[in-house]
Design an enzyme around this catalytic site. Structure first.
Site, mmCIF file in Angstrom:
data_model
loop_
_atom_site.group_PDB
_atom_site.id
_atom_site.type_symbol
_atom_site.label_atom_id
_atom_site.label_comp_id
_atom_site.label_asym_id
_atom_site.label_seq_id
_atom_site.Cartn_x
_atom_site.Cartn_y
_atom_site.Cartn_z
ATOM 1 N N LYS A 54 -11.363 -40.550 33.487
ATOM 2 C CA LYS A 54 -10.334 -39.833 32.673
ATOM 3 C C LYS A 54 -9.326 -40.846 31.432
ATOM 4 C CE LYS A 54 -9.941 -35.276 34.766
ATOM 5 N NZ LYS A 54 -10.405 -35.236 35.366
HETATM 6 C C1 LIG Z 1 -11.916 -34.133 35.915
HETATM 7 C C2 LIG Z 1 -12.899 -34.896 36.661
HETATM 8 C C3 LIG Z 1 -13.798 -34.013 36.654
HETATM 9 C C4 LIG Z 1 -14.442 -32.958 35.581
HETATM 10 O O1 LIG Z 1 -14.917 -33.115 34.534
HETATM 11 P P1 LIG Z 1 -14.433 -32.564 33.332
HETATM 12 O O2 LIG Z 1 -14.315 -32.661 31.521
HETATM 13 O O3 LIG Z 1 -13.244 -31.358 33.891
HETATM 14 O O4 LIG Z 1 -15.868 -31.523 33.186
HETATM 15 C C5 LIG Z 1 -15.475 -34.557 37.521
HETATM 16 N N1 LIG Z 1 -15.025 -35.922 38.030
HETATM 17 C C6 LIG Z 1 -13.650 -36.218 38.170
HETATM 18 C C7 LIG Z 1 -13.465 -37.585 39.275
HETATM 19 C C8 LIG Z 1 -12.543 -35.808 37.779
HETATM 20 O O5 LIG Z 1 -11.603 -36.959 37.980
#
Ligand SMILES: *Cc1c(COP(=O)(O)O)cnc(C)c1O
Length: 468
Positions: free
Chosen positions: A113
């Site tokens: 993210k």
């Molecule tokens: C947010 C997140 C996901 C999921 O990603 P999406 O874009 O919501 O599908 C998977 N793994 C981790 C570690 C995350 O922080």
């Protein structure tokens, strides 16, 4: 570039218009009116570029009419070795001859993210400076999103962050990471309740339109288009670095929750990147796996949502999914409204199994689900084989990737977080705690700064009023 809403009622907007907005006023999600196309010749040229240069080429059409010099400056400042650990920014980490991790979790909070959020922080600051406005970001987190947002917004002019988290319910690493920030524009609010209640409090404040306007409240949830498009860049980087000859097919597995990350892969393919199949991996919360197997999309109620050892994928509905459905059903807003406004509200589900578009969806995206036992076994097996310790979300991806692997087509698995964030399951799988990066060794010792609050919307409003 102009943006339209999946539900069709919104006027045509520019990137600047939608940057600070969440949902469109008609309840839909914003999408660009077309996807800029890259041919094989273009892709060959991109293969030689640094990460910020590549990001410039991929993002420029979406952010128009931003000045080229401004965009280049923002991207150079965002994607640097100081923030992402190396000039390469994104790293390829082979697990064996068939599977390679796409390492996009090298940023400050050790999860993918950061890749989008770090850019968002600079885009927000830039947009606010131009108009002289302030923004108070109100959010709720169960761990990853909140910390990525705080590390992206800390110290930024014109921005304050009010982040609600469930008191005592995040991993020790996640807690220390968020609560140790001492920037005056970051407010950690530990609510004496569960994550869903934190989210309800945010919704309640946002529903008070007068309060929201007076205090310039905004959000940074995963439906923000800028976040999706920033993630498109690393699919280009991963593909271009993984192949010798541009044009060769590559499969990509994405551990998924809200469908944001895999939507970015879908957009990259729409733009001409030769990704063959996308493989969607879920944990026990298998809303999306169920859809790609059966054609039935049935969001769960919070009570049906399980707490798992890959917690960032514990979702009840996939908030970005509407964008994909819109795209695959011929960009028909009436159809989208009928599904997401009418059918979901009336029946709690919809069924596309009889639609010709569903056959195409199943060709482009295949899916599978993992669970705690498979996660632990995968972490252990990969560690024994390669010596690498992978995080539980990535392990869900690797598990499903191995099930779907086809001979001769290389498989990238998006590494969505690093193991250091999730010590419990790593100890269970390997008998030893994960090693964090050098810079985070003293994290647990740093002083923590947060306020504890009951689940009381008026108390939250009073706190925001006192600090804006
Ligand atoms: C947010 C997140 C996901 C999921 O990603 P999406 O874009 O919501 O599908 C998977 N793994 C981790 C570690 C995350 O922080």
């Amino acid at each position: 570039m102009k943006y339209l809403s999946t539900r069709g009622e919104a006027a045509q907007r520019t990137f600047d218009d939608i940057l600070l907005e969440g949902l469109s006023p008609d309840g839909g999600l914003y999408l660009p009116e077309h996807y800029p196309a890259f041919g094989l010749g273009d892709l060959k040229r991109l293969q030689r570029l640094s990460y910020p240069e590549l990001a410039f080429e991929v993002l420029r059409p979406y952010l128009a009419p931003m000045e080229d010099a401004t965009l280049r400056r923002l991207l150079e400042a965002t994607y640097d070795a100081a923030t992402f650990g190396s000039e390469a920014v994104v790293r390829l980490k082979p697990l064996d001859a068939h599977i390679t991790l796409l390492g996009v979790s090298e940023g400050p909070t050790l999860a993918f993210k950061d890749m989008a959020m770090q850019l968002l922080g600079r885009l927000f600051e830039q947009a606010l400076a131009r108009t002289g406005q302030h923004l108070n970001i109100l959010g709720a987190t169960s761990g990853d999103t909140g910390s990525a947002a705080e590390y992206a917004m800390r110290g930024r002019r014109g921005i304050r962050v009010f982040m609600l988290s469930p008191f005592g319910k995040m991993s020790p690493f996640q807690t220390a990471q968020m609560y140790s920030l001492d920037d005056p524009n970051i407010h950690n609010i530990a609510v004496q309740d569960v994550f869903d209640t934190c989210q309800d409090m945010v919704k309640a404040v946002s529903a008070d339109l007068a309060f929201k306007r007076e205090h310039q409240i905004g959000t940074i949830n995963s439906i923000n288009w800028a976040r999706v498009v920033a993630q498109v860049v690393y699919y280009f980087a991963g593909y271009l670095r993984a192949v010798d000859a541009v044009g060769a097919p590559v499969d990509v597995t994405v551990p998924s929750g809200n469908f944001g990350n895999i939507l970015a892969a879908h957009v990259a393919r729409r733009m001409g990147l030769p990704l063959r199949r996308l493989v969607l991996a879920t944990n026990e919360n298998n809303v999306l796996d169920e859809f790609f197997r059966t054609g039935v999309y049935r969001p769960r109620v919070p009570a049906e949502t399980r707490q798992t050892s890959s917690p960032s994928m514990d979702i009840s509905k996939a908030s970005n999914f509407e964008r994909y459905v819109f795209d695959m059903l011929g960009c028909d807003p009436a159809r989208c409204r009928a599904l997401f406004e009418d059918a979901l509200v009336r029946d709690g589900q919809f069924d596309l199994s009889g639609d010709p578009a569903f056959a195409r969806m199943q060709q482009e995206i295949v899916s599978g689900a993992s669970n705690h036992a498979a996660r632990v076994a995968t972490i252990r097996a990969e560690w024994e084989r390669s010596g690498q310790i992978i995080d539980p979300h990535t392990a869900d991806g690797v598990k499903v990737a191995r099930d779907k692997l086809e001979v001769g087509v290389p498989m990238l698995v998006v590494e969505t977080a690093l193991a250091a964030k999730f010590a419990d399951i790593i100890v269970e799988a390997t008998g030893q705690p994960p090693q964090g990066p050098e810079a985070m060794r003293d994290l647990a010792l740093r002083a923590q700064r947060f306020v504890v609050m009951p689940s009381d919307v008026d108390a939250l409003k009073a706190y925001i009023t006192a600090h804006t």
